[in-house]
Motif scaffolding. Structure first.
Motif, mmCIF file in Angstrom:
data_model
loop_
_atom_site.group_PDB
_atom_site.id
_atom_site.type_symbol
_atom_site.label_atom_id
_atom_site.label_comp_id
_atom_site.label_asym_id
_atom_site.label_seq_id
_atom_site.Cartn_x
_atom_site.Cartn_y
_atom_site.Cartn_z
ATOM 1 N N ALA A 242 0.827 -1.215 0.000
ATOM 2 C CA ALA A 242 0.000 0.000 0.000
ATOM 3 C C ALA A 242 0.856 1.258 0.000
ATOM 4 O O ALA A 242 1.914 1.308 0.622
ATOM 5 C CB ALA A 242 -0.918 0.005 1.227
ATOM 6 N N SER A 243 0.356 2.265 -0.707
ATOM 7 C CA SER A 243 1.008 3.577 -0.744
ATOM 8 C C SER A 243 -0.062 4.657 -0.849
ATOM 9 O O SER A 243 -1.190 4.390 -1.284
ATOM 10 C CB SER A 243 1.963 3.697 -1.935
ATOM 11 N N LYS A 244 0.303 5.864 -0.450
ATOM 12 C CA LYS A 244 -0.596 6.988 -0.660
ATOM 13 C C LYS A 244 -0.577 7.351 -2.139
ATOM 14 O O LYS A 244 0.496 7.474 -2.734
ATOM 15 C CB LYS A 244 -0.170 8.197 0.193
ATOM 16 N N PRO A 245 -1.741 7.499 -2.763
ATOM 17 C CA PRO A 245 -1.771 7.815 -4.196
ATOM 18 C C PRO A 245 -1.038 9.122 -4.495
ATOM 19 O O PRO A 245 -1.088 10.073 -3.720
ATOM 20 C CB PRO A 245 -3.263 7.933 -4.499
ATOM 21 N N VAL A 261 -7.691 7.310 1.378
ATOM 22 C CA VAL A 261 -7.655 6.402 0.234
ATOM 23 C C VAL A 261 -6.216 5.964 0.029
ATOM 24 O O VAL A 261 -5.282 6.762 0.164
ATOM 25 C CB VAL A 261 -8.217 7.066 -1.040
ATOM 26 N N ILE A 262 -6.034 4.676 -0.243
ATOM 27 C CA ILE A 262 -4.693 4.140 -0.466
ATOM 28 C C ILE A 262 -4.658 3.357 -1.768
ATOM 29 O O ILE A 262 -5.668 2.782 -2.197
ATOM 30 C CB ILE A 262 -4.214 3.247 0.702
ATOM 31 N N GLU A 263 -3.507 3.344 -2.381
ATOM 32 C CA GLU A 263 -3.276 2.592 -3.610
ATOM 33 C C GLU A 263 -2.741 1.215 -3.237
ATOM 34 O O GLU A 263 -1.768 1.101 -2.495
ATOM 35 C CB GLU A 263 -2.271 3.334 -4.482
ATOM 36 N N TYR A 274 -7.755 1.086 -5.742
ATOM 37 C CA TYR A 274 -7.775 2.097 -4.689
ATOM 38 C C TYR A 274 -8.802 1.684 -3.644
ATOM 39 O O TYR A 274 -9.929 1.301 -3.967
ATOM 40 C CB TYR A 274 -8.132 3.458 -5.275
ATOM 41 N N ALA A 275 -8.378 1.749 -2.390
ATOM 42 C CA ALA A 275 -9.259 1.366 -1.284
ATOM 43 C C ALA A 275 -9.395 2.542 -0.334
ATOM 44 O O ALA A 275 -8.453 3.310 -0.134
ATOM 45 C CB ALA A 275 -8.695 0.157 -0.550
ATOM 46 N N TYR A 276 -10.561 2.670 0.250
ATOM 47 C CA TYR A 276 -10.802 3.787 1.171
ATOM 48 C C TYR A 276 -11.248 3.249 2.526
ATOM 49 O O TYR A 276 -11.793 2.152 2.637
ATOM 50 C CB TYR A 276 -11.854 4.730 0.594
ATOM 51 N N PHE A 277 -11.008 4.049 3.576
ATOM 52 C CA PHE A 277 -11.417 3.675 4.921
ATOM 53 C C PHE A 277 -11.576 4.933 5.764
ATOM 54 O O PHE A 277 -11.003 5.992 5.453
ATOM 55 C CB PHE A 277 -10.405 2.727 5.570
ATOM 56 N N ASN A 278 -12.339 4.807 6.824
ATOM 57 C CA ASN A 278 -12.578 5.910 7.741
ATOM 58 C C ASN A 278 -11.477 5.935 8.799
ATOM 59 O O ASN A 278 -11.386 5.027 9.626
ATOM 60 C CB ASN A 278 -13.952 5.753 8.405
ATOM 61 N N ARG A 279 -10.644 6.953 8.787
ATOM 62 C CA ARG A 279 -9.520 7.010 9.706
ATOM 63 C C ARG A 279 -9.961 7.143 11.159
ATOM 64 O O ARG A 279 -9.174 6.872 12.078
ATOM 65 C CB ARG A 279 -8.584 8.160 9.342
ATOM 66 N N ASP A 280 -11.211 7.537 11.404
ATOM 67 C CA ASP A 280 -11.708 7.677 12.770
ATOM 68 C C ASP A 280 -12.371 6.405 13.295
ATOM 69 O O ASP A 280 -12.765 6.339 14.451
ATOM 70 C CB ASP A 280 -12.707 8.839 12.849
ATOM 71 N N ASN A 313 -16.576 1.240 -11.820
ATOM 72 C CA ASN A 313 -15.148 1.462 -11.596
ATOM 73 C C ASN A 313 -14.517 0.188 -11.055
ATOM 74 O O ASN A 313 -14.750 -0.196 -9.917
ATOM 75 C CB ASN A 313 -14.948 2.618 -10.612
ATOM 76 N N ALA A 314 -13.714 -0.462 -11.884
ATOM 77 C CA ALA A 314 -13.099 -1.733 -11.500
ATOM 78 C C ALA A 314 -11.928 -1.532 -10.545
ATOM 79 O O ALA A 314 -11.364 -2.508 -10.055
ATOM 80 C CB ALA A 314 -12.627 -2.480 -12.742
ATOM 81 N N ARG A 315 -11.558 -0.275 -10.288
ATOM 82 C CA ARG A 315 -10.387 -0.032 -9.439
ATOM 83 C C ARG A 315 -10.754 0.502 -8.063
ATOM 84 O O ARG A 315 -9.874 0.898 -7.304
ATOM 85 C CB ARG A 315 -9.441 0.939 -10.139
ATOM 86 N N ALA A 316 -12.032 0.507 -7.705
ATOM 87 C CA ALA A 316 -12.456 0.989 -6.395
ATOM 88 C C ALA A 316 -12.880 -0.198 -5.547
ATOM 89 O O ALA A 316 -13.827 -0.907 -5.881
ATOM 90 C CB ALA A 316 -13.609 1.973 -6.540
ATOM 91 N N VAL A 317 -12.161 -0.455 -4.448
ATOM 92 C CA VAL A 317 -12.474 -1.578 -3.571
ATOM 93 C C VAL A 317 -12.681 -1.087 -2.147
ATOM 94 O O VAL A 317 -12.313 0.039 -1.796
ATOM 95 C CB VAL A 317 -11.358 -2.646 -3.596
ATOM 96 N N ARG A 318 -13.259 -1.964 -1.334
ATOM 97 C CA ARG A 318 -13.520 -1.628 0.066
ATOM 98 C C ARG A 318 -12.665 -2.511 0.966
ATOM 99 O O ARG A 318 -12.478 -3.692 0.691
ATOM 100 C CB ARG A 318 -14.994 -1.842 0.386
ATOM 101 N N ILE A 319 -12.139 -1.920 2.052
ATOM 102 C CA ILE A 319 -11.391 -2.685 3.047
ATOM 103 C C ILE A 319 -12.383 -3.222 4.071
ATOM 104 O O ILE A 319 -12.995 -2.461 4.822
ATOM 105 C CB ILE A 319 -10.324 -1.816 3.739
ATOM 106 N N ALA A 320 -12.545 -4.526 4.093
ATOM 107 C CA ALA A 320 -13.507 -5.145 5.000
ATOM 108 C C ALA A 320 -12.869 -5.584 6.305
ATOM 109 O O ALA A 320 -13.575 -5.869 7.279
ATOM 110 C CB ALA A 320 -14.155 -6.351 4.315
#
Length: 335
Positions: A242-245, A261-263, A274-280, A313-320
């Motif tokens: 993982a890296s910051k985009p 969001v992370i790459e 690219y995956a996104y998550f709530n930092r809080d 968008n095939a490049r947007a995923v969720r971190i479960a």
């Protein structure tokens, strides 16, 4: 009558003497420079013959300077997915067997959460040797952490991967790893016909030593290419980097307040998401800590990923979910 003739001759002699003196000085200076250069060269050669000088600060980042290559781990230049060792910089094949004295550790007694690698080196070498010389999945599983859980995974994995394709030679350096509640070491295995391979070793409560098989092969539950093409909506475990985009990302992955969001990339296969998550969100605190510790650049992670339902968008995923540290899954605490 001879005085006018003698004066020009005397002047010529003096000029010749001055020229000869200048030439002599030039030769002397040149000889001095050459002598100094030769002495310096000899000193450098002798120091090089004396072997590598191990800088503890340099060694202190060794476990974080590795790249996954092929079916196993080999030293290169990116971070290793394991908890930070006691000391740690990369020195690949030139680092000899490390001891407390060479690493600058004064105390002979390691902290309770650390393996005494000097005392356990013969036993570590034996379990690593058995791990790589295993002729069956059952033999390799017997040397692995969490055998009951990972052996079924190994049975499937080795249907499409060679069980062993390198001639094991001996154990290289061994470093203790500081992880509260676990007794871990980071070891280099040397081969006669290939690059060194690095493994995580754990000492269990019954003092048995086991190799972490999952991180050694960067095991994932699904082929990365298949994940990208089928876009499953159920959480699937992957070991990723993982890296910051850099720059902007797709609108579908744009983040709101409090989100990151992370790459994500696979360590050996093509394709970026690219995956996104709530930092809080408390469940993502371990993820945030790992990203910050790795400066948000090429950070190894073990995540459960899925696609957030129908999407163009095939490049947007969720971190479960977030599993362990780096590529090492840490289960319940051990005394």
């Amino acid at each position: 009558m001879t005085e006018p003739t003698d004066k020009p001759r005397l002047s010529r002699v003096r000029r010749q003497e001055a020229m000869l003196n200048s030439i002599a000085k030039l030769i002397g200076c040149t000889a001095l420079v050459v002598t100094v250069a030769v002495v310096f060269y000899v000193i450098v050669i002798q120091l090089d013959k004396a072997g590598p000088r191990i800088d503890p600060a340099y060694v202190a980042e060794a476990a974080q300077n590795y790249r996954w290559s092929g079916a196993e781990l080999s030293p290169k230049d990116s971070r290793l997915g394991v908890p930070r060792p006691v000391l740690a910089k990369k020195n690949e094949g030139r680092v000899p067997s490390l001891t407390n004295s060479t690493l600058g550790i004064q105390s002979k007694t390691p902290p309770p959460s650390q393996i005494d690698v000097e005392a356990l080196r013969p036993a570590i070498e034996e379990v690593v040797r058995k791990f790589f010389l295993a002729s069956s999945v059952a033999e390799k599983a017997a040397c692995s952490r969490d055998r009951e859980r990972v052996q079924p995974l190994m049975e499937i994995y080795y249907q499409t991967h060679p069980l062993s394709d390198a001639l094991w030679q001996k154990l290289g350096w061994v470093l203790p790893m500081d992880e509260p509640g676990h007794h871990l070491a980071y070891a280099q295995s040397l081969f006669a016909d290939g690059e060194p391979v690095c493994l995580i070793i754990e000492r269990l409560a019954d003092s048995a030593l086991k190799v972490d098989w999952e991180s050694s092969v960067r095991y994932s539950e699904l082929d990365w290419k298949e994940f990208l093409s089928t876009r499953p909506d159920h959480p699937t475990l992957f070991r990723v980097i993982a890296s910051k985009p850099i720059g902007t990302v797709d609108a579908a992955t744009s983040v709101s307040v409090g989100q990151e969001v992370i790459e994500l990339k696979h360590p050996a296969e093509q394709g970026t998401v690219y995956a996104y998550f709530n930092r809080d969100d408390p469940q993502f605190r371990p993820l945030l800590d790992q990203l910050q510790s790795g400066n948000w650049t090429n950070v190894p992670l073990t995540l459960r990923l899925c696609y957030p339902g129908p999407t163009s968008n095939a490049r947007a995923v969720r971190i479960a979910g977030v599993e362990g540290k780096g590529w090492l899954i840490l289960h319940h605490k051990r005394s």
